[in-house]
Design a protein around this motif. Structure first.
Motif, PDB file in Angstrom:
ATOM      1  N   GLY A 196       0.810  -1.203   0.000  1.00  0.00           N
ATOM      2  CA  GLY A 196       0.000   0.000   0.000  1.00  0.00           C
ATOM      3  C   GLY A 196       0.846   1.257   0.000  1.00  0.00           C
ATOM      4  N   PRO A 197       0.175   2.398  -0.014  1.00  0.00           N
ATOM      5  CA  PRO A 197       0.886   3.671  -0.067  1.00  0.00           C
ATOM      6  C   PRO A 197       1.428   4.072   1.313  1.00  0.00           C
ATOM      7  CG  PRO A 197      -1.460   4.072  -0.019  1.00  0.00           C
ATOM      8  CD  PRO A 197      -1.273   2.575  -0.079  1.00  0.00           C
ATOM      9  N   PHE A 198       2.510   4.830   1.290  1.00  0.00           N
ATOM     10  CA  PHE A 198       3.029   5.426   2.516  1.00  0.00           C
ATOM     11  C   PHE A 198       3.812   6.689   2.181  1.00  0.00           C
ATOM     12  CE2 PHE A 198       6.356   2.370   1.373  1.00  0.00           C
ATOM     13  CZ  PHE A 198       7.517   3.112   1.512  1.00  0.00           C
ATOM     14  N   PHE A 199       4.080   7.477   3.212  1.00  0.00           N
ATOM     15  CA  PHE A 199       4.843   8.712   3.084  1.00  0.00           C
ATOM     16  C   PHE A 199       6.145   8.534   3.847  1.00  0.00           C
ATOM     17  CE2 PHE A 199       0.433   9.763   2.586  1.00  0.00           C
ATOM     18  CZ  PHE A 199       0.413  10.689   1.563  1.00  0.00           C
ATOM     19  N   TRP A 200       7.202   9.140   3.342  1.00  0.00           N
ATOM     20  CA  TRP A 200       8.477   9.055   4.057  1.00  0.00           C
ATOM     21  C   TRP A 200       9.242  10.368   3.986  1.00  0.00           C
ATOM     22  CZ3 TRP A 200      13.697   8.457   2.108  1.00  0.00           C
ATOM     23  CH2 TRP A 200      13.813   8.491   0.729  1.00  0.00           C
ATOM     24  N   ARG A 201      10.065  10.577   5.025  1.00  0.00           N
ATOM     25  CA  ARG A 201      10.898  11.776   5.134  1.00  0.00           C
ATOM     26  C   ARG A 201      12.098  11.454   6.016  1.00  0.00           C
ATOM     27  NH1 ARG A 201       6.722  15.275   8.913  1.00  0.00           N
ATOM     28  NH2 ARG A 201       7.020  14.052  10.816  1.00  0.00           N
TER      29      ARG A 201
ATOM     30  N   PHE B  19      21.304  17.005  17.955  1.00  0.00           N
ATOM     31  CA  PHE B  19      20.171  17.816  17.520  1.00  0.00           C
ATOM     32  C   PHE B  19      19.723  17.362  16.132  1.00  0.00           C
ATOM     33  CE2 PHE B  19      22.030  20.724  20.641  1.00  0.00           C
ATOM     34  CZ  PHE B  19      20.895  21.111  21.346  1.00  0.00           C
ATOM     35  N   ALA B  20      18.413  17.130  15.970  1.00  0.00           N
ATOM     36  CA  ALA B  20      17.841  16.754  14.680  1.00  0.00           C
ATOM     37  C   ALA B  20      17.255  17.989  14.014  1.00  0.00           C
ATOM     38  CB  ALA B  20      16.759  15.698  14.857  1.00  0.00           C
ATOM     39  N   GLY B  21      17.557  18.153  12.744  1.00  0.00           N
ATOM     40  CA  GLY B  21      17.065  19.296  11.995  1.00  0.00           C
ATOM     41  C   GLY B  21      15.659  19.079  11.471  1.00  0.00           C
ATOM     42  N   PRO B  22      15.194  19.997  10.648  1.00  0.00           N
ATOM     43  CA  PRO B  22      13.848  19.874  10.080  1.00  0.00           C
ATOM     44  C   PRO B  22      13.782  18.679   9.132  1.00  0.00           C
ATOM     45  CG  PRO B  22      15.031  21.661   9.031  1.00  0.00           C
ATOM     46  CD  PRO B  22      15.891  21.184  10.158  1.00  0.00           C
ATOM     47  N   PRO B  23      12.596  18.123   8.965  1.00  0.00           N
ATOM     48  CA  PRO B  23      12.470  16.998   8.035  1.00  0.00           C
ATOM     49  C   PRO B  23      12.603  17.453   6.585  1.00  0.00           C
ATOM     50  CG  PRO B  23      10.338  17.549   8.968  1.00  0.00           C
ATOM     51  CD  PRO B  23      11.338  18.421   9.641  1.00  0.00           C
ATOM     52  N   SER B  24      13.028  16.507   5.762  1.00  0.00           N
ATOM     53  CA  SER B  24      13.120  16.737   4.326  1.00  0.00           C
ATOM     54  C   SER B  24      11.725  16.920   3.741  1.00  0.00           C
ATOM     55  CB  SER B  24      13.768  15.522   3.661  1.00  0.00           C
ATOM     56  OG  SER B  24      12.910  14.396   3.819  1.00  0.00           O
ATOM     57  N   GLN B  25      11.700  17.216   2.459  1.00  0.00           N
ATOM     58  CA  GLN B  25      10.438  17.155   1.727  1.00  0.00           C
ATOM     59  C   GLN B  25       9.917  15.731   1.898  1.00  0.00           C
ATOM     60  OE1 GLN B  25      10.938  18.137  -2.396  1.00  0.00           O
ATOM     61  NE2 GLN B  25       8.846  17.603  -2.919  1.00  0.00           N
ATOM     62  N   LEU B  26       8.606  15.555   1.959  1.00  0.00           N
ATOM     63  CA  LEU B  26       8.088  14.195   2.099  1.00  0.00           C
ATOM     64  C   LEU B  26       7.604  13.682   0.749  1.00  0.00           C
ATOM     65  CD1 LEU B  26       4.671  13.936   2.333  1.00  0.00           C
ATOM     66  CD2 LEU B  26       5.197  15.321   4.300  1.00  0.00           C
ATOM     67  N   PHE B  27       7.663  12.356   0.618  1.00  0.00           N
ATOM     68  CA  PHE B  27       7.284  11.722  -0.633  1.00  0.00           C
ATOM     69  C   PHE B  27       6.306  10.598  -0.368  1.00  0.00           C
ATOM     70  CE2 PHE B  27      11.418  13.573  -1.559  1.00  0.00           C
ATOM     71  CZ  PHE B  27      11.111  14.296  -2.696  1.00  0.00           C
ATOM     72  N   ARG B  28       5.413  10.365  -1.333  1.00  0.00           N
ATOM     73  CA  ARG B  28       4.428   9.296  -1.260  1.00  0.00           C
ATOM     74  C   ARG B  28       4.798   8.245  -2.299  1.00  0.00           C
ATOM     75  NH1 ARG B  28      -0.134   7.456  -3.885  1.00  0.00           N
ATOM     76  NH2 ARG B  28      -1.767   6.647  -2.554  1.00  0.00           N
ATOM     77  N   ILE B  29       5.020   7.016  -1.836  1.00  0.00           N
ATOM     78  CA  ILE B  29       5.266   5.912  -2.741  1.00  0.00           C
ATOM     79  C   ILE B  29       4.433   4.724  -2.280  1.00  0.00           C
ATOM     80  CG2 ILE B  29       7.575   6.707  -3.369  1.00  0.00           C
ATOM     81  CD1 ILE B  29       8.757   4.588  -1.574  1.00  0.00           C
ATOM     82  N   SER B  30       4.374   3.694  -3.110  1.00  0.00           N
ATOM     83  CA  SER B  30       3.581   2.509  -2.791  1.00  0.00           C
ATOM     84  C   SER B  30       4.458   1.261  -2.821  1.00  0.00           C
ATOM     85  CB  SER B  30       2.440   2.317  -3.780  1.00  0.00           C
ATOM     86  OG  SER B  30       1.510   3.370  -3.689  1.00  0.00           O
ATOM     87  N   VAL B  31       4.089   0.299  -1.971  1.00  0.00           N
ATOM     88  CA  VAL B  31       4.740  -0.990  -1.966  1.00  0.00           C
ATOM     89  C   VAL B  31       3.772  -1.992  -2.565  1.00  0.00           C
ATOM     90  CG1 VAL B  31       5.578  -2.870  -0.510  1.00  0.00           C
ATOM     91  CG2 VAL B  31       6.229  -0.511  -0.010  1.00  0.00           C
ATOM     92  N   GLU B  32       4.245  -2.764  -3.537  1.00  0.00           N
ATOM     93  CA  GLU B  32       3.438  -3.828  -4.144  1.00  0.00           C
ATOM     94  C   GLU B  32       3.942  -5.166  -3.641  1.00  0.00           C
ATOM     95  OE1 GLU B  32       4.027  -3.337  -8.331  1.00  0.00           O
ATOM     96  OE2 GLU B  32       2.422  -1.858  -8.493  1.00  0.00           O
ATOM     97  N   LYS B  33       3.053  -6.107  -3.468  1.00  0.00           N
ATOM     98  CA  LYS B  33       3.442  -7.472  -3.063  1.00  0.00           C
ATOM     99  C   LYS B  33       3.596  -8.345  -4.263  1.00  0.00           C
ATOM    100  CE  LYS B  33       3.651  -7.053   1.361  1.00  0.00           C
ATOM    101  NZ  LYS B  33       4.568  -7.488   2.298  1.00  0.00           N
TER     102      LYS B  33
END
Length: 151
Positions: free
Chosen positions: A123-128, A137-151
């Protein structure tokens, strides 16, 4: 004590070390101890250990760039990659089912600018990704992307 004024931030508290740390992503956050107060603005962090004077504000590391893959359907194993950041010693990778990251699937700190996913529901998910500097110290998150995983 953390004071917030219409802001986005992350906060860590380590009871054993008596440490509080804030990373301000937008707006302003005030962090105070008996020895003093520090005000952090966008892309700044601060830390207090015990009753010591606050450390900060310090600049947060910049967001990673050139994330891959940034779209499409993919099969496992799937390698998520991003450009190495000079100031980063580690990275915080976040994967969620929703764009607001309220339904997290995975949150992992990694030492390299890539992670191989070998098990993930279809299914689809978002990652950053966020860079973490040598001071933790952790900085701001990157641009986020939506991709899908197929079985």
């Amino acid at each position: 004590v953390a004071g917030v004024r219409g802001t986005g931030f992350r906060m860590q508290v380590e009871k054993k070390r008596r440490m509080s740390q804030v990373e301000t992503l937008s707006g302003k956050v005030s962090l105070a101890s008996p020895a003093g107060t520090v005000l952090t603005a966008k892309n700044q962090g601060a830390r207090i250990v015990g009753d010591a004077k606050p450390l900060g504000p310090v600049a947060l590391p910049p967001a990673p760039s050139k994330l891959r893959p940034f779209q499409g359907a993919h099969r496992l194993p799937l390698t998520l990659r991003w450009e190495n950041s000079e100031s980063a010693v580690r990275y915080l990778l976040e994967i969620a089912r929703d764009v607001q990251f309220r339904q997290p699937i995975l949150e992992r700190v990694v030492d390299t600018p890539a992670l191989v996913l070998s098990s993930l529901d279809a299914g689809p998910f978002f990652w950053r990704v966020s860079a973490i500097d040598r001071d933790g110290f952790a900085g701001p998150p990157s641009q986020l992307f939506r991709i899908s995983v197929e079985k």
